[in-house]
Design a protein around this motif. Structure first.
Motif, PDB file in Angstrom:
ATOM      1  N   ALA A  48     -78.401 -15.310 -11.073  1.00 25.83           N
ATOM      2  CA  ALA A  48     -77.569 -15.379  -9.871  1.00 25.83           C
ATOM      3  C   ALA A  48     -76.148 -14.925 -10.180  1.00 25.83           C
ATOM      4  CB  ALA A  48     -77.561 -16.794  -9.318  1.00 25.83           C
ATOM      5  N   SER A  49     -75.653 -15.296 -11.349  1.00 28.55           N
ATOM      6  CA  SER A  49     -74.294 -14.905 -11.722  1.00 28.55           C
ATOM      7  C   SER A  49     -74.180 -13.386 -11.871  1.00 28.55           C
ATOM      8  CB  SER A  49     -73.884 -15.562 -13.036  1.00 28.55           C
ATOM      9  OG  SER A  49     -73.962 -16.953 -12.916  1.00 28.55           O
ATOM     10  N   TYR A  50     -75.206 -12.786 -12.475  1.00 25.78           N
ATOM     11  CA  TYR A  50     -75.200 -11.327 -12.602  1.00 25.78           C
ATOM     12  C   TYR A  50     -75.168 -10.672 -11.225  1.00 25.78           C
ATOM     13  CZ  TYR A  50     -75.686 -10.348 -17.597  1.00 25.78           C
ATOM     14  OH  TYR A  50     -75.438 -10.189 -18.924  1.00 25.78           O
ATOM     15  N   ILE A  51     -76.002 -11.173 -10.306  1.00 27.63           N
ATOM     16  CA  ILE A  51     -76.017 -10.620  -8.950  1.00 27.63           C
ATOM     17  C   ILE A  51     -74.646 -10.798  -8.301  1.00 27.63           C
ATOM     18  CG2 ILE A  51     -77.014 -10.876  -6.628  1.00 27.63           C
ATOM     19  CD1 ILE A  51     -78.952  -9.623  -8.515  1.00 27.63           C
ATOM     20  N   GLY A  52     -74.093 -12.023  -8.456  1.00 28.55           N
ATOM     21  CA  GLY A  52     -72.778 -12.299  -7.863  1.00 28.55           C
ATOM     22  C   GLY A  52     -71.714 -11.385  -8.426  1.00 28.55           C
ATOM     23  N   SER A  53     -71.763 -11.167  -9.725  1.00 30.05           N
ATOM     24  CA  SER A  53     -70.780 -10.310 -10.370  1.00 30.05           C
ATOM     25  C   SER A  53     -70.889  -8.879  -9.859  1.00 30.05           C
ATOM     26  CB  SER A  53     -70.996 -10.356 -11.884  1.00 30.05           C
ATOM     27  OG  SER A  53     -70.162  -9.431 -12.531  1.00 30.05           O
ATOM     28  N   THR A  80     -63.595 -17.581  -4.864  1.00 26.93           N
ATOM     29  CA  THR A  80     -64.349 -18.651  -4.227  1.00 26.93           C
ATOM     30  C   THR A  80     -65.812 -18.275  -4.062  1.00 26.93           C
ATOM     31  OG1 THR A  80     -62.337 -18.847  -2.921  1.00 26.93           O
ATOM     32  CG2 THR A  80     -64.143 -20.331  -2.368  1.00 26.93           C
ATOM     33  N   HIS A  81     -66.044 -17.079  -3.496  1.00 28.89           N
ATOM     34  CA  HIS A  81     -67.421 -16.666  -3.226  1.00 28.89           C
ATOM     35  C   HIS A  81     -68.190 -16.375  -4.499  1.00 28.89           C
ATOM     36  CE1 HIS A  81     -67.042 -16.455   1.140  1.00 28.89           C
ATOM     37  NE2 HIS A  81     -65.795 -16.076   0.916  1.00 28.89           N
ATOM     38  N   PHE A  82     -67.508 -15.766  -5.468  1.00 24.21           N
ATOM     39  CA  PHE A  82     -68.173 -15.447  -6.726  1.00 24.21           C
ATOM     40  C   PHE A  82     -68.547 -16.739  -7.445  1.00 24.21           C
ATOM     41  CE2 PHE A  82     -67.535 -14.500 -11.360  1.00 24.21           C
ATOM     42  CZ  PHE A  82     -68.780 -13.925 -11.537  1.00 24.21           C
ATOM     43  N   SER A 137     -72.151 -18.003  -8.707  1.00 24.94           N
ATOM     44  CA  SER A 137     -72.422 -18.119 -10.147  1.00 24.94           C
ATOM     45  C   SER A 137     -72.711 -19.560 -10.564  1.00 24.94           C
ATOM     46  CB  SER A 137     -71.282 -17.516 -10.969  1.00 24.94           C
ATOM     47  OG  SER A 137     -70.079 -18.117 -10.620  1.00 24.94           O
ATOM     48  N   LYS A 138     -72.616 -20.507  -9.603  1.00 19.32           N
ATOM     49  CA  LYS A 138     -73.127 -21.850  -9.901  1.00 19.32           C
ATOM     50  C   LYS A 138     -74.634 -21.879  -9.737  1.00 19.32           C
ATOM     51  CE  LYS A 138     -69.056 -24.500  -8.653  1.00 19.32           C
ATOM     52  NZ  LYS A 138     -68.316 -24.233  -7.409  1.00 19.32           N
ATOM     53  N   GLY A 139     -75.179 -20.743  -9.267  1.00 16.78           N
ATOM     54  CA  GLY A 139     -76.628 -20.676  -9.095  1.00 16.78           C
ATOM     55  C   GLY A 139     -77.033 -20.946  -7.656  1.00 16.78           C
ATOM     56  N   VAL A 140     -76.037 -21.193  -6.800  1.00 17.18           N
ATOM     57  CA  VAL A 140     -76.339 -21.433  -5.392  1.00 17.18           C
ATOM     58  C   VAL A 140     -76.159 -20.113  -4.639  1.00 17.18           C
ATOM     59  CG1 VAL A 140     -75.817 -22.903  -3.415  1.00 17.18           C
ATOM     60  CG2 VAL A 140     -75.201 -23.659  -5.727  1.00 17.18           C
ATOM     61  N   PHE A 151     -68.429 -16.278 -20.029  1.00 15.64           N
ATOM     62  CA  PHE A 151     -68.628 -14.833 -19.858  1.00 15.64           C
ATOM     63  C   PHE A 151     -68.285 -14.421 -18.416  1.00 15.64           C
ATOM     64  CE2 PHE A 151     -71.930 -11.604 -18.633  1.00 15.64           C
ATOM     65  CZ  PHE A 151     -71.371 -10.528 -19.297  1.00 15.64           C
ATOM     66  N   PHE A 152     -68.869 -15.102 -17.454  1.00 18.60           N
ATOM     67  CA  PHE A 152     -68.680 -14.681 -16.066  1.00 18.60           C
ATOM     68  C   PHE A 152     -67.308 -15.039 -15.506  1.00 18.60           C
ATOM     69  CE2 PHE A 152     -73.376 -14.684 -16.158  1.00 18.60           C
ATOM     70  CZ  PHE A 152     -73.566 -13.378 -15.742  1.00 18.60           C
ATOM     71  N   ASP A 153     -66.679 -16.093 -16.029  1.00 16.57           N
ATOM     72  CA  ASP A 153     -65.369 -16.497 -15.502  1.00 16.57           C
ATOM     73  C   ASP A 153     -64.328 -15.396 -15.602  1.00 16.57           C
ATOM     74  OD1 ASP A 153     -66.134 -18.886 -14.601  1.00 16.57           O
ATOM     75  OD2 ASP A 153     -65.225 -20.093 -16.205  1.00 16.57           O
ATOM     76  N   PHE A 154     -64.495 -14.532 -16.585  1.00 16.69           N
ATOM     77  CA  PHE A 154     -63.476 -13.487 -16.760  1.00 16.69           C
ATOM     78  C   PHE A 154     -63.776 -12.208 -15.984  1.00 16.69           C
ATOM     79  CE2 PHE A 154     -62.685 -16.216 -20.409  1.00 16.69           C
ATOM     80  CZ  PHE A 154     -61.318 -16.377 -20.295  1.00 16.69           C
ATOM     81  N   HIS A 155     -64.958 -12.147 -15.389  1.00 13.57           N
ATOM     82  CA  HIS A 155     -65.313 -10.910 -14.675  1.00 13.57           C
ATOM     83  C   HIS A 155     -64.337 -10.523 -13.574  1.00 13.57           C
ATOM     84  CE1 HIS A 155     -69.708 -10.153 -16.019  1.00 13.57           C
ATOM     85  NE2 HIS A 155     -68.887 -10.356 -17.019  1.00 13.57           N
ATOM     86  N   PRO A 156     -63.894 -11.483 -12.723  1.00 11.92           N
ATOM     87  CA  PRO A 156     -62.951 -11.063 -11.682  1.00 11.92           C
ATOM     88  C   PRO A 156     -61.721 -10.390 -12.267  1.00 11.92           C
ATOM     89  CG  PRO A 156     -63.728 -13.282 -11.246  1.00 11.92           C
ATOM     90  CD  PRO A 156     -64.255 -12.896 -12.599  1.00 11.92           C
ATOM     91  N   TRP A 157     -61.240 -10.892 -13.388  1.00 17.67           N
ATOM     92  CA  TRP A 157     -60.002 -10.352 -13.969  1.00 17.67           C
ATOM     93  C   TRP A 157     -60.241  -9.026 -14.663  1.00 17.67           C
ATOM     94  CZ3 TRP A 157     -56.393 -12.685 -11.629  1.00 17.67           C
ATOM     95  CH2 TRP A 157     -56.642 -13.972 -11.144  1.00 17.67           C
ATOM     96  N   MET A 158     -61.435  -8.864 -15.210  1.00 14.38           N
ATOM     97  CA  MET A 158     -61.760  -7.576 -15.836  1.00 14.38           C
ATOM     98  C   MET A 158     -61.922  -6.491 -14.768  1.00 14.38           C
ATOM     99  SD  MET A 158     -64.268  -8.235 -18.951  1.00 14.38           S
ATOM    100  CE  MET A 158     -65.645  -7.431 -18.245  1.00 14.38           C
ATOM    101  N   TYR A 159     -62.604  -6.892 -13.687  1.00 11.24           N
ATOM    102  CA  TYR A 159     -62.827  -5.939 -12.600  1.00 11.24           C
ATOM    103  C   TYR A 159     -61.517  -5.500 -11.970  1.00 11.24           C
ATOM    104  CZ  TYR A 159     -67.850  -6.909 -12.615  1.00 11.24           C
ATOM    105  OH  TYR A 159     -69.167  -7.014 -12.964  1.00 11.24           O
TER     106      TYR A 159
END
Lengths: 307, 244
Positions: B134-139, B205-207, B211-214, B53-61
């Motif tokens: 964390a992934s939601y926040i990162g996104s 890179t930062h996202f 989204s790894k939770g770190v 789900f989150f992997d595609f966010h950069p491309w959707m954005y």
């Protein structure tokens, strides 16, 4: 009190406003006249605080527009050219938004909105999106927004543009009604409007201030000032006689219309009336001219453009 | 603060007064579902996480956020309402931040509406909800970065189409900065520190590290700084282009 000193605005090589200075006191309704692109709007944008002057200073009620912009903006109501608004908002939401940004809330804001809606007859369109309104209503919504906080200074860029004659009349009487203790600056290219609402007029052309006087004084500069115009089928014959009168400097004939210009400082109306009765001319109309503002406007702006 | 609040409320109600908001949200939700299940093999992977789900966010954005940001200032300039807004007792910063916040909250709403996928993955398995949060926040932070860039571009033009296209191009560069494609290309002629610098501005890179939770302070700082810099650039551009 608005105090403008040596105001200049240039864009690169283009000088839009060149070294303009004037002051406006409460009670004055100042008309800005000038051809399109003369620098009227640019000057108004600088007073309202949208553009920064390249040189010179503007102070509005003691607040310098550059160093204390927020205080200056609070005392100004501004209608930009074309009365822009947020089209998707309803009239009432838009007025509420502007009121809140101006620091009003609660019952004060409600009362002010009710008041301007009454003054500008907006009750009918209160819940309509502004995009769907006619040009006249849009203009009036823009005016309502400008007077919402009952400002000491009103700057209106072409407030009656796009209104029908009745609406023009309403807006003019609204401006006159507010004029007593406020400073009002309006720009217009409708010259009759200057007579209707302004007690002072400034003519700007090519970015320069070319004239600053009352509308009456401006008219007195016209070559038509104190001239007498007759309408008669025997125009040519009358013109011949009038040329012989001592105080008349010049006579012009245009169809059935004869205009006699006096030598400077002379009055010729009484004399011409007598002549009409003496010769029993068949005259359908006699008029003493006050002066023609459009002619003065043309003369001043054409000369200004050349120099 | 109340000025920014008023501006945010106006902007947000503006989104929902026109079909823009609904079209955006519907497309966002359909696309994110399609990517997750079709391209991301959500079921086939058999893992209880939301990585597909989150992997595609950069491309959707990349395409969707410029569609939101393009109108921020270009529309204001086109209709002339910028002249009204900036002669009210509102500072330029308040206006820029108000508009940005409204758009960012709107993206946040769209993001929050993807909650069914979170319910789904919790129903099917036992995912690490900390990582998902964390992934939601990162996104959302990454969305803010895209938005800030878009805000700056939008301030430079009165045409929304131009703003849209240029924003996509700029965001694309920011996205790919850390990709091998770009790095191989620049590493040939440039000193190592510059290559590292280019790699470090990459959104992905930062996202990915968030989204790894770190949740690393440096990643938060990156997005924070990016938003700050581009909002500052927005104020500069508006000031410069006021006259035309």
């Amino acid at each position: 009190m608005i105090k403008i000193e040596n105001l200049t605005k240039s864009y690169g090589d283009l000088v839009a406003v060149k070294d303009i200075s004037f002051t406006v006191s409460p009670g004055e309704v100042l008309g800005f006249l000038g051809p399109n692109g003369a620098g009227k709007s640019t000057t108004m944008k600088m007073i309202a605080g949208f553009l920064s002057p390249t040189e010179g200073s503007i102070s509005v009620c003691g607040h310098d527009v550059e160093s204390d912009p927020m205080a200056a903006r609070r005392v100004i109501g501004y209608l930009p050219e074309g009365a822009p608004a947020y089209g998707e908002m309803t009239t009432s939401a838009f007025l509420r938004f502007v009121g809140e940004l101006r620091g009003m809330d609660g019952s004060t804001l409600d009362a002010r909105i009710t008041e301007v809606v009454r003054q500008l007859n907006l009750a009918r369109v209160l819940e309509q999106p502004i995009d769907t309104l006619s040009k006249g209503f849009k203009r009036r919504v823009g005016l309502a927004q400008a007077i919402l906080h009952d400002p000491q200074v009103l700057i209106l860029d072409e407030p009656t543009d796009g209104l029908d004659p009745n609406q023009k009349q309403e807006v003019r009487s609204l401006i006159q009604g507010m004029a007593k203790d406020k400073i009002i600056i309006i720009s217009t290219h409708i010259l009759e409007e200057v007579h209707a609402v302004c007690n002072r007029a400034i003519i700007i052309s090519g970015g320069k201030l070319l004239a600053d006087a009352t509308p009456d004084a401006l008219e007195a500069r016209s070559r038509y000032h104190q001239a007498v115009t007759l309408v008669s089928p025997a125009a040519e014959q009358i013109a011949g006689t009038l040329k012989g009168v001592g105080e008349v400097s010049k006579v012009e004939v245009e169809g059935h219309q004869v205009t006699a210009f006096p030598k400077s400082g002379k009055q010729i109306f009484a004399q011409i009336s007598t002549l009409i009765t003496q010769h029993a001319w068949e005259v359908s109309e006699v008029q003493l001219e006050r002066g023609r503002l459009d002619e003065v406007f043309r003369t001043i702006t054409m000369q200004g453009g050349r120099s | 603060m109340s000025v920014v609040n008023t501006l945010v409320r106006r902007e947000l109600s503006g989104y929902f007064a026109t079909p823009v908001a609904y079209v955006f949200i519907v497309i966002f939700l359909i696309l994110s579902a399609a990517f997750t299940f079709q391209l991301g093999y959500f079921y086939e992977r058999g893992q209880a996480d939301l990585k597909p789900f989150f992997d595609f966010h950069p491309w959707m954005y990349l395409f969707l956020i410029p569609a939101v940001s393009m109108r921020l200032w270009a529309e204001e300039r086109h209709t002339g309402s910028i002249e009204l807004l900036l002669t009210l007792p509102v500072t330029l910063w308040q206006a820029v931040i108000g508009k940005f916040l409204a758009a960012w909250l709107f993206i946040g709403m769209a993001l929050a509406l993807t909650f069914p996928i979170w319910i789904t993955v919790n129903y099917l398995g036992d995912p690490d909800n900390g990582v998902i949060f964390a992934s939601y926040i990162g996104s959302w932070l990454m969305g803010g970065g895209f938005l800030a860039i878009g805000s700056c571009v939008s301030a430079a033009t009165r045409s929304q189409v131009v703003a849209f296209i240029i924003s996509i191009c700029l965001c694309f560069v920011m996205l790919l900065a850390g990709h091998r494609l770009v790095l191989d290309f620049v590493s040939a002629g440039l000193p190592q520190w510059l290559v590292d610098a280019i790699a470090s501005i990459s959104f992905i890179t930062h996202f990915e590290s968030i989204s790894k939770g770190v949740v690393d302070f440096r990643d938060l700082l990156f997005f924070g700084l990016l938003i700050g810099v581009f909002l500052y650039a927005t104020t500069v551009v508006i000031e410069m282009k006021k006259a035309d």
